[in-house]
Scaffold this active site. Structure first.
Site, PDB file in Angstrom:
ATOM      1  N   SER A  18       0.866  -1.187   0.000  1.00  0.00           N
ATOM      2  CA  SER A  18       0.000   0.000   0.000  1.00  0.00           C
ATOM      3  C   SER A  18       0.898   1.231   0.000  1.00  0.00           C
ATOM      4  CB  SER A  18      -0.848   0.003   1.274  1.00  0.00           C
ATOM      5  OG  SER A  18      -1.517   1.228   1.446  1.00  0.00           O
TER       6      SER A  18
ATOM      7  N   TYR B 285      -2.418  -1.441  10.395  1.00  0.00           N
ATOM      8  CA  TYR B 285      -2.342  -1.557   8.930  1.00  0.00           C
ATOM      9  C   TYR B 285      -0.982  -1.069   8.430  1.00  0.00           C
ATOM     10  CZ  TYR B 285      -4.070  -1.099   4.083  1.00  0.00           C
ATOM     11  OH  TYR B 285      -4.262  -1.213   2.714  1.00  0.00           O
TER      12      TYR B 285
HETATM   13  P1  NAD Z   1     -11.570  -6.026  -0.187  1.00  0.00           P
HETATM   14  O1  NAD Z   1     -12.187  -5.967   1.165  1.00  0.00           O
HETATM   15  O2  NAD Z   1     -12.402  -5.823  -1.391  1.00  0.00           O
HETATM   16  O3  NAD Z   1     -10.795  -7.403  -0.384  1.00  0.00           O
HETATM   17  C1  NAD Z   1     -10.110  -8.021   0.652  1.00  0.00           C
HETATM   18  C2  NAD Z   1     -10.056  -9.493   0.321  1.00  0.00           C
HETATM   19  O4  NAD Z   1      -9.408 -10.163   1.403  1.00  0.00           O
HETATM   20  C3  NAD Z   1     -11.449 -10.096   0.190  1.00  0.00           C
HETATM   21  O5  NAD Z   1     -11.454 -11.045  -0.856  1.00  0.00           O
HETATM   22  C4  NAD Z   1     -11.658 -10.770   1.528  1.00  0.00           C
HETATM   23  O6  NAD Z   1     -12.546 -11.859   1.453  1.00  0.00           O
HETATM   24  C5  NAD Z   1     -10.235 -11.243   1.782  1.00  0.00           C
HETATM   25  N1  NAD Z   1     -10.000 -11.573   3.183  1.00  0.00           N
HETATM   26  C6  NAD Z   1     -10.264 -10.847   4.298  1.00  0.00           C
HETATM   27  N2  NAD Z   1      -9.950 -11.555   5.391  1.00  0.00           N
HETATM   28  C7  NAD Z   1      -9.486 -12.753   4.965  1.00  0.00           C
HETATM   29  C8  NAD Z   1      -9.033 -13.914   5.611  1.00  0.00           C
HETATM   30  N3  NAD Z   1      -8.995 -14.004   6.947  1.00  0.00           N
HETATM   31  N4  NAD Z   1      -8.651 -14.973   4.857  1.00  0.00           N
HETATM   32  C9  NAD Z   1      -8.701 -14.909   3.506  1.00  0.00           C
HETATM   33  N5  NAD Z   1      -9.130 -13.836   2.834  1.00  0.00           N
HETATM   34  C10 NAD Z   1      -9.515 -12.764   3.565  1.00  0.00           C
HETATM   35  O7  NAD Z   1     -10.355  -5.001  -0.140  1.00  0.00           O
HETATM   36  P2  NAD Z   1      -9.322  -4.503  -1.259  1.00  0.00           P
HETATM   37  O8  NAD Z   1      -9.386  -3.038  -1.232  1.00  0.00           O
HETATM   38  O9  NAD Z   1      -9.524  -5.225  -2.534  1.00  0.00           O
HETATM   39  O10 NAD Z   1      -7.951  -4.926  -0.571  1.00  0.00           O
HETATM   40  C11 NAD Z   1      -7.101  -5.908  -1.111  1.00  0.00           C
HETATM   41  C12 NAD Z   1      -5.674  -5.627  -0.684  1.00  0.00           C
HETATM   42  O11 NAD Z   1      -5.266  -4.376  -1.243  1.00  0.00           O
HETATM   43  C13 NAD Z   1      -5.501  -5.500   0.836  1.00  0.00           C
HETATM   44  O12 NAD Z   1      -4.283  -6.086   1.224  1.00  0.00           O
HETATM   45  C14 NAD Z   1      -5.446  -3.997   1.035  1.00  0.00           C
HETATM   46  O13 NAD Z   1      -4.738  -3.645   2.183  1.00  0.00           O
HETATM   47  C15 NAD Z   1      -4.727  -3.568  -0.229  1.00  0.00           C
HETATM   48  N6  NAD Z   1      -4.913  -2.155  -0.566  1.00  0.00           N
HETATM   49  C16 NAD Z   1      -6.143  -1.656  -0.839  1.00  0.00           C
HETATM   50  C17 NAD Z   1      -6.266  -0.307  -1.167  1.00  0.00           C
HETATM   51  C18 NAD Z   1      -7.592   0.307  -1.497  1.00  0.00           C
HETATM   52  O14 NAD Z   1      -7.650   1.531  -1.613  1.00  0.00           O
HETATM   53  N7  NAD Z   1      -8.643  -0.459  -1.699  1.00  0.00           N
HETATM   54  C19 NAD Z   1      -5.136   0.508  -1.207  1.00  0.00           C
HETATM   55  C20 NAD Z   1      -3.900  -0.039  -0.911  1.00  0.00           C
HETATM   56  C21 NAD Z   1      -3.795  -1.381  -0.602  1.00  0.00           C
END
Ligand code: NAD
Length: 257
Positions: free
Chosen positions: A139, A152
């Site tokens: 991130s 985080y």
């Molecule tokens: P999201 O909530 O849409 O997806 C998260 C995924 O992780 C989902 O598929 C969920 O089912 C899965 N998950 C959660 N707990 C779990 C567990 N215990 N076991 C297995 N799977 C699990 O969120 P996202 O925004 O798509 O985030 C995905 C990644 O990207 C994360 O690591 C997040 O930190 C990172 N990220 C997101 C953003 C953003 O702006 N959305 C920015 C930077 C980084």
């Protein structure tokens, strides 16, 4: 570029960025393994839909990324792992003196420790296959901090550090390990932060998006899951064979500030 014959495991991929990356990898020809901690018909239906659309083998395997043994079992059950995308992640926002200890533990386990366990289990398979790519979804918060996100930010900085070490340990092998650092991407994880922020600041949704979420993203636009999929595919390409141990920001200029 074709990833035909490669198997890609994407943790946390029944939603958001992980699902977007899985779709792009399958479009490039990889057999994909989707994952989350649930085992619903719709999880398996997502994999079936991707397989049908792309003509690749797509599977869904349930595994809870907060459990180290389950992380390792996911890789073993998949049977092959040429491309590992460590993406599963959760968020909790609170000042550190009020941060619930169980939330801290869960974020460290899911957002950081899972990448240790999956990478440890996948590297022997990559070595046997003579090729591998580890892509960690960190991130902008793996490179910078914001208040109220201590767990985080600790986890994401940890992932960036682990990325460098794995890269050094595999530097003389046809394996790379890199981290992608997205700025804000409009996914369920971010969507969930909007209502509370609207309440907290007494703002409209539009104002929250522009002035709070995208405050530090100079482009004033969300990055998209397709862009993150494209970045992952680039890291899997021959052009990226000497790119290892680094971070690639997809953040509209956030970390340039
Ligand atoms: P999201 O909530 O849409 O997806 C998260 C995924 O992780 C989902 O598929 C969920 O089912 C899965 N998950 C959660 N707990 C779990 C567990 N215990 N076991 C297995 N799977 C699990 O969120 P996202 O925004 O798509 O985030 C995905 C990644 O990207 C994360 O690591 C997040 O930190 C990172 N990220 C997101 C953003 C953003 O702006 N959305 C920015 C930077 C980084």
């Amino acid at each position: 570029m074709s990833l035909a014959g490669k198997t890609a495991i994407i943790t946390g991929s029944n939603s958001g960025i992980g699902l977007g990356i899985a779709r792009e990898l399958a479009r490039a020809g990889a057999d994909v393994v989707l994952n989350s901690f649930t085992d619903r018909d719709e999880d398996h239906a997502l994999a079936a839909e991707i397989g049908q659309q792309t003509g690749t083998k797509a599977r869904y395997i349930k595994a809870d990324m907060s459990d180290g043994d389950a992380c390792r079992a996911l890789i073993e059950q998949a049977g092959a792992c040429d491309i590992l995308v460590n993406n599963a992640g959760i968020q909790h926002v609170a000042p550190i003196d009020q941060f619930p200890a169980d939330k801290w533990d869960a974020i460290i386990a899911i957002n950081m420790n899972s990448a240790f366990h999956t990478t440890a289990a996948a590297l022997p398979m990559m070595r046997k296959a003579g090729w591998g790519r580890v892509v960690n979804i960190a991130s902008a918060h793996g490179l910078t901090a914001s208040p109220f996100k201590a767990a985080y930010i600790a986890a994401k900085h940890g992932v960036v550090g682990m990325t460098k070490t794995v890269a050094l340990e595999t530097a003389q092998e046809p394996i790379t390990c890199n981290a992608i650092c997205p700025g804000y991407v409009l996914t369920p994880l971010v969507e969930a932060q909007i209502p509370n922020t609207m309440k907290e600041y007494n703002m409209s949704r539009e104002d929250v998006v522009k002035n709070v979420l995208l405050e530090r993203q100079p482009s004033k636009e969300f990055a998209t899951v397709e862009q993150l999929g494209g970045t992952t595919i680039f890291l899997c390409s021959d052009a990226a064979a000497q790119i290892t141990g680094t971070t690639i920001s997809v953040d509209g200029g956030w970390t340039a500030l």
